[in-house]
Scaffold this active site. Sequence first.
Site, PDB file in Angstrom:
ATOM      1  CE  LYS A  76      -3.847   2.012   2.710  1.00  0.00           C
ATOM      2  NZ  LYS A  76      -4.708   1.847   3.897  1.00  0.00           N
ATOM      3  CB  SER A 151      -8.026   3.769   2.961  1.00  0.00           C
ATOM      4  OG  SER A 151      -7.234   3.148   3.953  1.00  0.00           O
ATOM      5  CB  SER A 175      -8.451   0.871   5.772  1.00  0.00           C
ATOM      6  OG  SER A 175      -9.215   2.033   5.611  1.00  0.00           O
TER       7      SER A 175
HETATM    8  N1  GLN Z   1     -13.181   4.353   6.436  1.00  0.00           N
HETATM    9  C1  GLN Z   1     -12.571   4.772   7.662  1.00  0.00           C
HETATM   10  C2  GLN Z   1     -12.138   6.217   7.539  1.00  0.00           C
HETATM   11  O1  GLN Z   1     -12.358   6.800   6.519  1.00  0.00           O
HETATM   12  C3  GLN Z   1     -11.398   3.889   7.995  1.00  0.00           C
HETATM   13  C4  GLN Z   1     -10.183   4.195   7.236  1.00  0.00           C
HETATM   14  C5  GLN Z   1      -9.019   3.359   7.617  1.00  0.00           C
HETATM   15  O2  GLN Z   1      -9.160   2.313   8.263  1.00  0.00           O
HETATM   16  N2  GLN Z   1      -7.860   3.806   7.231  1.00  0.00           N
HETATM   17  O3  GLN Z   1     -11.592   6.781   8.450  1.00  0.00           O
END
Ligand code: GLN
Length: 484
Positions: A76, A151, A175
């Site tokens: 990532k 994400s 995410s």
């Molecule tokens: N969807 C959640 C957010 O936007 C989690 C994101 C994540 O785990 N990085 O904060």
Amino acid sequence: MYTHTLTELARALKARKISSEELTCTYLARIERFNPELNAFVTVLREPTLAEARAADARLAKGDAGALAGVPIAHKDIFCTAGVKTSCGSKMLDNFVAPYDAHIVTRLKQAGSVLLGKTNMDEFAMGSSNETSYYGPVKNPWDRTRVPGGSSGGSAAAVAARLAPAATGTDTGGSIRQPAALTGLTGIKPTYGRVSRYGMIAFASSLDQAGVITYTAEDAALLLNVIAGFDARDSTSMDRPVPDYTATLQQPLKGLRIGVPAEFFDAGLDAGVGQAVQAALSIYKKLGARVQEISLPNFSLSVPTYYVVAPAEASSNLSRFDGVRYGHRCESPVDLMDLYTRSRGEGFGAEVKRRIMTGTYVLSAGYYDAYYLKAQKTRALIRRDFLEAFRSVDLIMGPTTPTPAFKLGEKTEDPVTMYLNDIYANGVNLAGLPGLSVPMGFVDGLPVGLQIIGNYFDEARMLAAAHQYQRETDWHRHIPKGFE
Ligand code: GLN
């Protein structure tokens, strides 16, 4: 070759049935063919990757290679990779070449893996659909009109489309688990502190945790063996022994106590997803587990609590992007304030700005007690609910997401509906617990995931439960049409 699991590939490489160079070429060719459409990778290395593959082959020939010798993987783009652009999905870091490797990058390199490239992601990991990326949305290989989740959406799409046999991810509020669920993959977010955050660009430091997205629990165990463990460079890294996660995958499930939170089966849960959870639970019963209903009374507070704590920490972490030291700098600033405001104004996208503003607001003198302090208190209640539940059960199970993958653009206008996609995930991060998602079937032709939540540092038990489920089912073997 590309339809094999990571474990199978590592074995074939060790047995010298295949070479890392041919395997790597296969993936690079697939990336070239499919990435323009999926947008899963933001950086593909090619020549350096092939050089690494040849070096791995040489080590394999000498017989002194590590656990992942010659296995290609993707990172990532939130993980710093020395000499390679590390953008975090943001215009702010579009020009940033990391001067060092993140801890897990180093570990995976030492184990012999080959870096294929860096995967697309929501900007600064803020999102659930991979639509906030500066590099554009990622498409879900199961249906290219739908999101792959976020994400870590690029990592999930890459693995699902067989452009990489595994990828790293990060999970601040879902995410890793959510994109794994929406693309038919296995994803694990270990206990907070199990894997070092060194070199992982910070979003919300008390919630962020690195993990992996793979085909199987067996693959995840193999990777976790490599990335878990103490690192003095992360002050929240835990100094505890790392068990051999692959050694305990067969541990019998007889007598395993599984708790299913009643609160997870609320009105927001798609009926098909609910049925898939019940079907998965019946497999666990067949394997000798005891399933019982439990309660997490403060469950409904997890999304609001998360959206105070995470933005608060993000507003502080992201203050380092000021146009001075690294990252985007505006053209000809007239003074320092102009440099700050224009660099940040131009470098950050809308969702990141929304989080910084929310975070700054909840931390401001007048609202700190009403929001930030209150959220810390509700966070403690959420954690207590889990600890209370783990007095009578070994694992907690439920859906990973309320619905299968949604359409691109469907939730971008309404941040709150977007945030609710992580309703079953956020609480696990707030409590610092480990969470895993395994493919548990299809709803309307789209994959859905079973979430397995463990007690602190109980990853071995979670992986064993996931592995044995995967021996009884073949959901993890399905490949999206067009990518076979
Ligand atoms: N969807 C959640 C957010 O936007 C989690 C994101 C994540 O785990 N990085 O904060």
